[in-house]
Structure formats: structure tokens, C-alpha cells
Design an enzyme around this catalytic site. Structure first.
Site, PDB file in Angstrom:
ATOM      1  CE1 TYR A 175      -3.776   2.760   0.158  1.00  0.00           C
ATOM      2  CE2 TYR A 175      -3.013   3.095   2.008  1.00  0.00           C
ATOM      3  CZ  TYR A 175      -4.036   2.789   0.795  1.00  0.00           C
ATOM      4  OH  TYR A 175      -4.274   3.930   1.107  1.00  0.00           O
ATOM      5  CE  LYS A 179      -3.612   4.655  -2.692  1.00  0.00           C
ATOM      6  NZ  LYS A 179      -4.494   5.429  -3.257  1.00  0.00           N
ATOM      7  CB  THR A 212     -14.613   5.227   2.940  1.00  0.00           C
ATOM      8  OG1 THR A 212     -13.493   4.569   3.296  1.00  0.00           O
ATOM      9  CG2 THR A 212     -14.484   6.738   3.019  1.00  0.00           C
TER      10      THR A 212
HETATM   11  N1  LIG Z   1     -11.040   6.378   3.485  1.00  0.00           N
HETATM   12  C1  LIG Z   1     -10.035   6.357   4.166  1.00  0.00           C
HETATM   13  O1  LIG Z   1      -9.512   7.064   5.472  1.00  0.00           O
HETATM   14  C2  LIG Z   1      -8.749   7.074   2.479  1.00  0.00           C
HETATM   15  C3  LIG Z   1      -7.210   6.981   3.708  1.00  0.00           C
HETATM   16  C4  LIG Z   1      -5.914   7.605   2.812  1.00  0.00           C
HETATM   17  C5  LIG Z   1      -5.906   7.188   0.795  1.00  0.00           C
HETATM   18  N2  LIG Z   1      -7.179   7.449   0.786  1.00  0.00           N
HETATM   19  C6  LIG Z   1      -7.928   6.771  -0.673  1.00  0.00           C
HETATM   20  O2  LIG Z   1      -9.395   7.572  -1.194  1.00  0.00           O
HETATM   21  C7  LIG Z   1      -9.448   6.606  -2.258  1.00  0.00           C
HETATM   22  C8  LIG Z   1     -10.845   6.189  -2.221  1.00  0.00           C
HETATM   23  O3  LIG Z   1     -10.973   5.482  -1.426  1.00  0.00           O
HETATM   24  P1  LIG Z   1     -11.906   5.228  -0.043  1.00  0.00           P
HETATM   25  O4  LIG Z   1     -11.740   5.830   1.413  1.00  0.00           O
HETATM   26  O5  LIG Z   1     -13.124   6.440  -0.636  1.00  0.00           O
HETATM   27  O6  LIG Z   1     -12.652   3.380   0.018  1.00  0.00           O
HETATM   28  P2  LIG Z   1     -14.193   2.489  -0.392  1.00  0.00           P
HETATM   29  O7  LIG Z   1     -15.359   3.366   0.150  1.00  0.00           O
HETATM   30  O8  LIG Z   1     -13.072   1.471  -0.748  1.00  0.00           O
HETATM   31  O9  LIG Z   1     -13.709   2.933  -2.263  1.00  0.00           O
HETATM   32  C9  LIG Z   1     -13.112   2.383  -2.975  1.00  0.00           C
HETATM   33  C10 LIG Z   1     -13.346   2.750  -3.882  1.00  0.00           C
HETATM   34  O10 LIG Z   1     -12.408   1.805  -5.295  1.00  0.00           O
HETATM   35  C11 LIG Z   1     -13.101   0.655  -6.366  1.00  0.00           C
HETATM   36  N3  LIG Z   1     -12.135  -0.144  -6.675  1.00  0.00           N
HETATM   37  C12 LIG Z   1     -11.468  -1.316  -5.840  1.00  0.00           C
HETATM   38  N4  LIG Z   1     -10.815  -1.371  -7.234  1.00  0.00           N
HETATM   39  C13 LIG Z   1     -11.411  -1.327  -7.880  1.00  0.00           C
HETATM   40  C14 LIG Z   1     -10.548  -1.633  -9.608  1.00  0.00           C
HETATM   41  N5  LIG Z   1     -10.818  -2.602  -9.677  1.00  0.00           N
HETATM   42  N6  LIG Z   1     -11.291  -1.206 -10.547  1.00  0.00           N
HETATM   43  C15 LIG Z   1     -12.194   0.314 -10.055  1.00  0.00           C
HETATM   44  N7  LIG Z   1     -12.414   0.586  -9.038  1.00  0.00           N
HETATM   45  C16 LIG Z   1     -11.960   0.080  -7.751  1.00  0.00           C
HETATM   46  C17 LIG Z   1     -14.010   0.634  -5.399  1.00  0.00           C
HETATM   47  O11 LIG Z   1     -15.083   0.012  -6.365  1.00  0.00           O
HETATM   48  P3  LIG Z   1     -16.014  -1.254  -6.188  1.00  0.00           P
HETATM   49  O12 LIG Z   1     -17.134  -1.050  -5.192  1.00  0.00           O
HETATM   50  O13 LIG Z   1     -16.428  -1.560  -7.110  1.00  0.00           O
HETATM   51  O14 LIG Z   1     -14.621  -1.926  -5.562  1.00  0.00           O
HETATM   52  C18 LIG Z   1     -14.406   1.874  -4.620  1.00  0.00           C
HETATM   53  O15 LIG Z   1     -15.685   2.571  -5.782  1.00  0.00           O
HETATM   54  C19 LIG Z   1      -8.216   5.335  -2.277  1.00  0.00           C
HETATM   55  O16 LIG Z   1      -7.386   5.220  -3.378  1.00  0.00           O
HETATM   56  C20 LIG Z   1      -7.702   5.388  -1.281  1.00  0.00           C
HETATM   57  O17 LIG Z   1      -6.323   5.192  -1.439  1.00  0.00           O
HETATM   58  C21 LIG Z   1      -8.785   6.752   1.730  1.00  0.00           C
END
Ligand SMILES: NC(=O)c1ccc[n+]([C@@H]2O[C@H](COP(=O)([O-])OP(=O)(O)OC[C@H]3O[C@@H](n4cnc5c(N)ncnc54)[C@H](OP(=O)(O)O)[C@@H]3O)[C@@H](O)[C@H]2O)c1
Length: 311
Positions: A175, A179, A212
Site C-alpha cells: 500500500y 500510494k 469509508t
Molecule cells: N478512507 C480513507 O481513510 C483513506 C485514507 C487515505 C487514502 N484514501 C484513498 O482514497 C481513495 C478512495 O478510497 P475510499 O476511502 O473511498 O474507499 P472505498 O469506500 O473502499 O472506495 C474504494 C473505491 O475504489 C474502487 N475500486 C477498488 N478496486 C477497483 C478496481 N479494480 N477497479 C475499479 N475500481 C476499484 C471501489 O469500487 P468497487 O466498489 O467496485 O470495489 C470503490 O469505488 C483510495 O485511493 C484510497 O487509497 C482513503
């Protein structure tokens, strides 16, 4: 005054592509852009979740202009297919938000044999961006926002001799690498755009700790202690998805934001979105060069701004 969704300028007439727009931060990003009048292309994998997300956005914005495009970032063929569809419908694109991602899951491979986190979070977005570049360069002042994480601080730059961490896999190591690749990609792309004299800008954003599905998917898939701890921490202290999405929304829409800038919550993992310093500059040139070499080699897609401008 803190920057909030109310500060997003009018987006009518703009075409925005958001990956992972069927849940979490992507859904909130798509919702806010659509509420401000953008036509939003929701580039998503799980179509059932996508239909529910679309209905949710319509509930808050009945006039929202939305479109679903199937995109599996774990398949380079799917990425190519999606870019073909998007470009056929939209010769010009104003905004691309590279948001989708997976975190700290057990070792797995994409369809193309890439390590899953590097393959989805970075290589999928590399190809998506590279192939959409002609459309982005056709829209004056287009933006590309790539979503990273505070976890990029613990990441090692990609090793061209072992980008898929064969024999060295660890869920958090992968990860961190993915990132940091997102971080270097956003900054490296900005350099390429500036060198070519393009008006498009590339920015980087991180959402802090946001409640999320990311942590739940990670904990469920791995069952690991650190993944379960992260899930509990997020449930207790994480921002709402709507607040977490503000950093990427600010990078995407604030007229004062510029290429090469980095946005995140004021207090490391919490708070309103502010411009953050770009740290870890030592060795960055070399790391970006290595990322460019590996990404072009693995995907067969070169990011060439001058060629894309002529296309
Ligand atoms: N939440 C946090 O605290 C946090 C912190 C730091 C960074 N981030 C970053 O924020 C971004 C969004 O994450 P989130 O927090 O919103 O998480 P999330 O709710 O788990 O959403 C992740 C999204 O990525 C999609 N995804 C996963 N694998 C995929 C694939 N093979 N092809 C297309 N789409 C795919 C998922 O779609 P499916 O539903 O189809 O799986 C979902 O729409 C990510 O890049 C994550 O690394 C989040």
C-alpha cells in the site's frame, strides 16, 4: 474561513471523470461536482453499487447529469475499453479524479499479473490518464487529481527490478509503495505538462482518515490485526466521506489551486482541506524517473504530453 463544498465554483459545461465513484470518497466527489452542474462520468467496477450510487446522487440533485462507464482498474483491457468509450462520447475532458483504490489486502495479482495494490491504485490510473490525455489537453485548463494517502510517507519508491514485490510482499508495504507511486505520479505528470507548455494541471490530494469502506474491505480481506485496528480507529475518529472528499474536491475545483500542489486535511488526518507542503523531495527525481520507466514498461502506455497534444 475554512474551505467547504459551498466554495466549489459553478461546474456547468464541464466534463468530469471520477474513478471509484460508486462509494466512499468517489461517490461524494461525484455528488458535489454534479450538484454544481458538471457532467460526471462515474468510472466504476461494481455496477450494482453504481446504480445505488447514481440513485443517491439523484436524490440530492434531481437534475444531476451522470453517466456510468464500466472500469476495472485490475484489467488493462478494461481500462482501454473504458477510455475508448469515454473519448468517443467526450472529445474534451475538464477533470479526471484518479480516486479508486484498495488498501492493505492479502497478496493478489491483477488480470495482467501485476501486484494488486500497485496494479489498481497506480498502473490502472497510469493507463487511464495516459489514454485520456488527448481529451484532457483539448480542454483549456483541465485538471488531473490523483488521490494518495498519508501512507505514502511509509512507502518505498518503486524498484524497477521488483515492482510487484515478488518474495517481499507485505500488505502495508505494498500500500505504501502504491500510494507513494500516486504521489510521484501526480507530481511527475505536472512536470511533464509544464515542460510541454500545456495548460492542464496535475495535483495530488489525500483525504486523511475517512470513514469509508476502505478499512472494512481491508480488514475483511486480510483479517490482520493492524487492518482491524485501522478499521476501529477509522470508525471512531474518521471524518465522514463528505468531509474526507473535500481535499480532492478543492484540488479539483479551487481556482487558486495550481499544478504540482498537494491538498489534505489541516490536522494531518482530520480537518478542513488546506494546501500541504510537498515533503520527501530528496531522491524524488530519481523515484519519478523509475516510476515512469516501470509504468511504461509494464503497461505499454507512454505518457507523452507533446504527442498527446498533437493527437
Ligand atoms: N478512507 C480513507 O481513510 C483513506 C485514507 C487515505 C487514502 N484514501 C484513498 O482514497 C481513495 C478512495 O478510497 P475510499 O476511502 O473511498 O474507499 P472505498 O469506500 O473502499 O472506495 C474504494 C473505491 O475504489 C474502487 N475500486 C477498488 N478496486 C477497483 C478496481 N479494480 N477497479 C475499479 N475500481 C476499484 C471501489 O469500487 P468497487 O466498489 O467496485 O470495489 C470503490 O469505488 C483510495 O485511493 C484510497 O487509497 C482513503
Amino acid at each position: 474561513m475554512s474551505w467547504s463544498a459551498a466554495d466549489i465554483p459553478d461546474q456547468h459545461g464541464r466534463i468530469a471523470v471520477v474513478t471509484g465513484a460508486n462509494g466512499g470518497l468517489g461517490l461524494e466527489t461525484a455528488r458535489q461536482l454534479a450538484m454544481k452542474g458538471a457532467h460526471v462520468v462515474m468510472a466504476v467496477r461494481n455496477q450494482e453499487k453504481a446504480a445505488a450510487a447514481l440513485a443517491q446522487i439523484r436524490a440530492s440533485a434531481p437534475d444531476a447529469s451522470l453517466e456510468l462507464v464500466a472500469l476495472d482498474l485490475a484489467s488493462q483491457a478494461s481500462v482501454r475499453d473504458a477510455t475508448g468509450r469515454i473519448m468517443a462520447a467526450h472529445p474534451g475532458i475538464d477533470l479526471l479524479v484518479n480516486n479508486a483504490g484498495v488498501m492493505a489486502i492479502p497478496e493478489a495479482k491483477t488480470v495482467d499479473g501485476f501486484e494488486m495494490q500497485f496494479g489498481v491504485d497506480h498502473l490502472g490510473h497510469w493507463t487511464l490518464t495516459g489514454l485520456l490525455l488527448p481529451a484532457l489537453l483539448r480542454s483549456p485548463g483541465a485538471r488531473i487529481v490523483t488521490v494518495t494517502s498519508t501512507a505514502h510517507h511509509m512507502g518505498r519508491a518503486v524498484d524497477p527490478a521488483n515492482p510487484h514485490l515478488a518474495g517481499r510482499y507485505g500488505p502495508w508495504r505494498a500500500y505504501g509503495q502504491a500510494k507513494l507511486a500516486n504521489f510521484h505520479f501526480g507530481l511527475g505528470l505536472q512536470r511533464e505538462l509544464a515542460e510541454a507548455g500545456a495548460s492542464a494541471a496535475s495535483l495530488v490530494a489525500h483525504p486523511g482518515l475517512s470513514n469509508t469502506d476502505l478499512q472494512a474491505v481491508s480488514a475483511q480481506a486480510s483479517g490482520g490485526v493492524s487492518q482491524r485496528f485501522t478499521l476501529a480507529l477509522t470508525r471512531r475518529t474518521g471524518m465522514t466521506p463528505a468531509d474526507g472528499a473535500l481535499s480532492q474536491l478543492r484540488a479539483a475545483t479551487d481556482p487558486a489551486a495550481k499544478g504540482g500542489e498537494f491538498y489534505g486535511p489541516r490536522y494531518v488526518n482530520n480537518g478542513p482541506p488546506v494546501r500541504k507542503p510537498v515533503l520527501r523531495r530528496l531522491g524524488m527525481d530519481k523515484a519519478i524517473a523509475a516510476l515512469w520507466e516501470v509504468s511504461a514498461r509494464e503497461t505499454g502506455v507512454a505518457i507523452d504530453v507533446r504527442a498527446a497534444t498533437a493527437a
